[in-house]
Design a protein around this motif. Structure first.
Motif, PDB file in Angstrom:
ATOM      1  N   PHE A  79       0.914  -1.147   0.000  1.00 32.66           N
ATOM      2  CA  PHE A  79       0.000   0.000   0.000  1.00 32.66           C
ATOM      3  C   PHE A  79       0.952   1.195   0.000  1.00 32.66           C
ATOM      4  N   VAL A  80       0.886   2.054  -0.993  1.00 33.09           N
ATOM      5  CA  VAL A  80       1.873   3.147  -1.121  1.00 33.09           C
ATOM      6  C   VAL A  80       1.221   4.510  -0.855  1.00 33.09           C
ATOM      7  N   LEU A  81       1.827   5.259   0.086  1.00 43.57           N
ATOM      8  CA  LEU A  81       1.352   6.626   0.364  1.00 43.57           C
ATOM      9  C   LEU A  81       2.288   7.595  -0.351  1.00 43.57           C
ATOM     10  N   ILE A  82       1.710   8.523  -1.111  1.00 46.67           N
ATOM     11  CA  ILE A  82       2.526   9.556  -1.776  1.00 46.67           C
ATOM     12  C   ILE A  82       2.494  10.788  -0.866  1.00 46.67           C
ATOM     13  N   LEU A  83       3.630  11.043  -0.221  1.00 42.06           N
ATOM     14  CA  LEU A  83       3.673  12.123   0.772  1.00 42.06           C
ATOM     15  C   LEU A  83       4.545  13.273   0.286  1.00 42.06           C
ATOM     16  N   GLU A  84       4.231  14.455   0.777  1.00 41.88           N
ATOM     17  CA  GLU A  84       5.042  15.641   0.487  1.00 41.88           C
ATOM     18  C   GLU A  84       6.481  15.370   0.951  1.00 41.88           C
ATOM     19  N   TYR A  85       7.478  15.815   0.152  1.00 36.78           N
ATOM     20  CA  TYR A  85       8.878  15.647   0.549  1.00 36.78           C
ATOM     21  C   TYR A  85       9.321  16.888   1.300  1.00 36.78           C
ATOM     22  N   ALA A  86       9.924  16.700   2.473  1.00 32.97           N
ATOM     23  CA  ALA A  86      10.428  17.832   3.276  1.00 32.97           C
ATOM     24  C   ALA A  86      11.948  17.829   3.142  1.00 32.97           C
ATOM     25  N   ALA A  87      12.458  18.858   2.487  1.00 27.87           N
ATOM     26  CA  ALA A  87      13.870  18.814   2.050  1.00 27.87           C
ATOM     27  C   ALA A  87      14.890  18.800   3.185  1.00 27.87           C
ATOM     28  N   LYS A  88      14.526  19.347   4.361  1.00 25.19           N
ATOM     29  CA  LYS A  88      15.521  19.368   5.440  1.00 25.19           C
ATOM     30  C   LYS A  88      15.305  18.274   6.479  1.00 25.19           C
ATOM     31  N   GLY A  89      14.434  17.330   6.154  1.00 28.38           N
ATOM     32  CA  GLY A  89      14.312  16.134   6.989  1.00 28.38           C
ATOM     33  C   GLY A  89      13.727  16.349   8.374  1.00 28.38           C
ATOM     34  N   GLU A  90      14.093  15.452   9.280  1.00 30.70           N
ATOM     35  CA  GLU A  90      13.447  15.381  10.587  1.00 30.70           C
ATOM     36  C   GLU A  90      14.003  16.413  11.553  1.00 30.70           C
ATOM     37  N   LEU A  91      13.096  17.091  12.250  1.00 31.01           N
ATOM     38  CA  LEU A  91      13.495  18.141  13.195  1.00 31.01           C
ATOM     39  C   LEU A  91      14.384  17.579  14.299  1.00 31.01           C
ATOM     40  N   TYR A  92      14.052  16.380  14.783  1.00 32.69           N
ATOM     41  CA  TYR A  92      14.839  15.924  15.945  1.00 32.69           C
ATOM     42  C   TYR A  92      16.294  15.638  15.564  1.00 32.69           C
ATOM     43  N   LYS A  93      16.556  15.438  14.248  1.00 29.24           N
ATOM     44  CA  LYS A  93      17.967  15.235  13.848  1.00 29.24           C
ATOM     45  C   LYS A  93      18.733  16.549  14.038  1.00 29.24           C
ATOM     46  N   GLN A  94      18.017  17.702  13.863  1.00 35.52           N
ATOM     47  CA  GLN A  94      18.675  19.000  14.120  1.00 35.52           C
ATOM     48  C   GLN A  94      18.999  19.105  15.616  1.00 35.52           C
ATOM     49  N   LEU A  95      18.046  18.593  16.417  1.00 36.19           N
ATOM     50  CA  LEU A  95      18.205  18.666  17.874  1.00 36.19           C
ATOM     51  C   LEU A  95      19.408  17.812  18.299  1.00 36.19           C
ATOM     52  N   VAL A  96      19.504  16.622  17.687  1.00 37.16           N
ATOM     53  CA  VAL A  96      20.639  15.730  18.011  1.00 37.16           C
ATOM     54  C   VAL A  96      21.944  16.410  17.582  1.00 37.16           C
ATOM     55  N   LYS A  97      21.893  17.062  16.401  1.00 37.96           N
ATOM     56  CA  LYS A  97      23.116  17.654  15.817  1.00 37.96           C
ATOM     57  C   LYS A  97      23.545  18.888  16.623  1.00 37.96           C
ATOM     58  N   TYR A  98      22.612  19.793  16.927  1.00 35.66           N
ATOM     59  CA  TYR A  98      22.993  21.059  17.576  1.00 35.66           C
ATOM     60  C   TYR A  98      22.803  21.046  19.089  1.00 35.66           C
ATOM     61  N   GLY A  99      22.172  19.995  19.631  1.00 36.51           N
ATOM     62  CA  GLY A  99      21.926  19.962  21.076  1.00 36.51           C
ATOM     63  C   GLY A  99      20.682  20.741  21.427  1.00 36.51           C
ATOM     64  N   ARG A 100      20.683  22.050  21.115  1.00 40.48           N
ATOM     65  CA  ARG A 100      19.455  22.823  21.331  1.00 40.48           C
ATOM     66  C   ARG A 100      19.411  23.902  20.259  1.00 40.48           C
ATOM     67  N   LEU A 101      18.219  24.477  20.013  1.00 41.56           N
ATOM     68  CA  LEU A 101      18.071  25.443  18.919  1.00 41.56           C
ATOM     69  C   LEU A 101      17.945  26.865  19.465  1.00 41.56           C
ATOM     70  N   LYS A 102      18.250  27.857  18.596  1.00 39.90           N
ATOM     71  CA  LYS A 102      18.209  29.264  19.034  1.00 39.90           C
ATOM     72  C   LYS A 102      16.768  29.730  19.250  1.00 39.90           C
ATOM     73  N   GLU A 103      16.586  30.692  20.153  1.00 39.35           N
ATOM     74  CA  GLU A 103      15.236  31.151  20.508  1.00 39.35           C
ATOM     75  C   GLU A 103      14.465  31.667  19.299  1.00 39.35           C
ATOM     76  N   LYS A 104      15.163  32.354  18.387  1.00 43.96           N
ATOM     77  CA  LYS A 104      14.465  32.921  17.220  1.00 43.96           C
ATOM     78  C   LYS A 104      13.881  31.800  16.354  1.00 43.96           C
ATOM     79  N   LYS A 105      14.674  30.756  16.129  1.00 51.66           N
ATOM     80  CA  LYS A 105      14.222  29.631  15.285  1.00 51.66           C
ATOM     81  C   LYS A 105      13.075  28.894  15.971  1.00 51.66           C
ATOM     82  N   VAL A 106      13.223  28.641  17.297  1.00 56.95           N
ATOM     83  CA  VAL A 106      12.182  27.910  18.035  1.00 56.95           C
ATOM     84  C   VAL A 106      10.893  28.727  18.073  1.00 56.95           C
ATOM     85  N   SER A 107      11.027  30.038  18.260  1.00 62.71           N
ATOM     86  CA  SER A 107       9.836  30.900  18.305  1.00 62.71           C
ATOM     87  C   SER A 107       9.053  30.780  16.996  1.00 62.71           C
TER      88      SER A 107
END
Ligand SMILES: CC(C)CCNC(=O)Cn1cc(-c2ccc3c(-c4nc5ccccc5[nH]4)n[nH]c3c2)cn1
Length: 261
Positions: A79-107
Motif C-alpha cells: 500500500f503506497v502513500l505519496i507524501l510531500e517531501y520535506a527537504a531538510k528532513g526530521e526536526l529531531y535530527k537538528q536537535l541531536v546535531k545542535y543539542g538545542r536550537l536558538k530562541e528565534k528559530k524555536v519561536s
C-alpha cells in the motif's frame, strides 16, 4: 498511478509497517516521499481499517504546516502513500546535531505549530502526537507535522521507552481522565522546552519517574532562557487544562511576536 510512475531513490526513513523512499514522479519531475506499507504486515496487525481512517483524515487536511498526503495506490504487495517531501528532513535530527536550537528559530517553529494546531482543532482533530520525531522541516525552514502515528520509529537513539516517549503526555492522560484538544497545548509547551534546552522537561530514565514528574508538573527552567520564553512555557505547562494559554493567545505572546517575520 503505480510505482512505474516513479523513479524511486534512497530510503529516508523506516517505520513499523514499511519504509519511506525519496522518489521523483516521472512526468512532472515532482519530488515526493513514497511510504511503502507491506499489505501482509497490515493484515497481520489488523491495521488496514485504521489506515483507511487515517488516510481519510489526512487527505482533507490542507495547511502549510501539515505534511500533505498527495495520494495513494496499492499493488498486491504494497500500500503506497505519496507524501510531500520535506527537504531538510526530521526536526529531531537538528536537535541531536545542535543539542538545542536558538530562541528565534524555536519561536518561529512554535508559531507555525500554533497555526497548524488551531487549524486541526477547528476540524475537531486533536492529539496529533506533536514531538520532535514527528516533525519535518522543508526547504524554507517551515515545520511540517507528519503524523507518524502509523510508523513507530525503529528505536532511535533518543527514546528508549517501549511505547514511544511519555515525555509529551499531559497529566490528565497520565491519570486516564478524559481529555480534549488542550492536550496539544501541553505538548506544545513540552516541545518548546525541548527545542530550547535539548531535553524534555520531565525526562527521566524510567517511565514511572517520568509519570511522577508529569503528574506533579515538576520541571525547572534553565538560566539561559529569556524571560519571555520562560513565560510562554509556564503558561502552557499548566496542570489544569483550562489554565493553559489558548493558541490564539500563543500567537500574540511577546516571545512569538518579537521574532515574527
Ligand atoms: C495517511 C496516514 C496513514 C499518515 C500519513 N503520514 C505518514 O505516513 C507519516 N509519515 C511521514 C513520513 C515521512 C518521512 C520522511 C519524509 C521526508 C524526508 N525528507 C528528508 C530529507 C533528508 C533526510 C530525511 C528526509 N525525510 N519528507 N517527507 C517525509 C515523510 C513517514 N511517515
Amino acid at each position: 498511478m503505480s510505482l512505474k510512475n516513479f523513479d524511486v531513490g534512497r530510503g529516508i526513513g523506516k517505520g513499523q509497517f514499511g519504509r519511506v523512499f525519496i522518489a521523483r514522479e516521472k512526468t512532472s519531475g515532482y519530488i515526493v516521499a513514497l511510504k511503502m506499507l507491506s499489505i501482509e504486515e497490515l493484515i497481520k496487525a489488523n491495521a488496514e481499517r485504521q489506515l483507511r481512517r487515517e488516510v481519510e483524515i489526512q487527505a482533507n487536511l490542507r495547511h502549510p504546516n501539515i505534511l500533505r498526503l498527495l495520494g495513494h495506490f496499492h499493488d498486491n504487495i504494497f500500500f503506497v502513500l505519496i507524501l510531500e517531501y520535506a527537504a531538510k528532513g526530521e526536526l529531531y535530527k537538528q536537535l541531536v546535531k545542535y543539542g538545542r536550537l536558538k530562541e528565534k528559530k524555536v519561536s518561529r517553529y512554535i508559531a507555525q505549530m500554533a497555526e497548524a494546531l488551531s487549524y486541526i482543532h477547528k476540524k475537531h482533530v486533536i492529539h496529533r502526537d506533536i514531538k520532535p520525531e514527528n516533525l519535518l522541516i522543508d526547504l524554507n525552514d517551515e515545520i511540517k507535522i507528519a503524523d507518524f502515528g502509523w510508523s513507530v520509529h525503529t528505536p532511535s537513539q533518543r527514546r528508549k521507552t517501549f511505547c514511544g516517549t511519555l515525555d509529551y503526555i499531559p497529566p490528565e492522560m497520565i491519570e486516564g481522565k478524559e481529555h480534549d484538544e488542550k492536550v496539544d497545548l501541553w505538548s506544545l509547551g513540552v516541545l518548546c522546552y525541548e527545542l530550547l534546552t535539548g531535553t524534555a522537561p520531565f525526562e527521566e530514565p524510567g517511565n514511572t519517574a517520568t509519570y511522577k514528574r508529569i503528574a506533579k508538573v515538576e520541571f525547572t527552567l534553565p538560566d539561559h532562557l529569556s524571560y519571555d520564553a520562560r513565560d510562554l512555557i509556564n503558561s502552557l505547562l499548566q496542570r489544569d487544562p483550562k489554565r493553559r494559554l489558548p493558541l490564539k493567545d500563543v500567537l500574540k505572546h511577546p516571545w512569538i511576536r518579537k521574532y515574527k517575520k
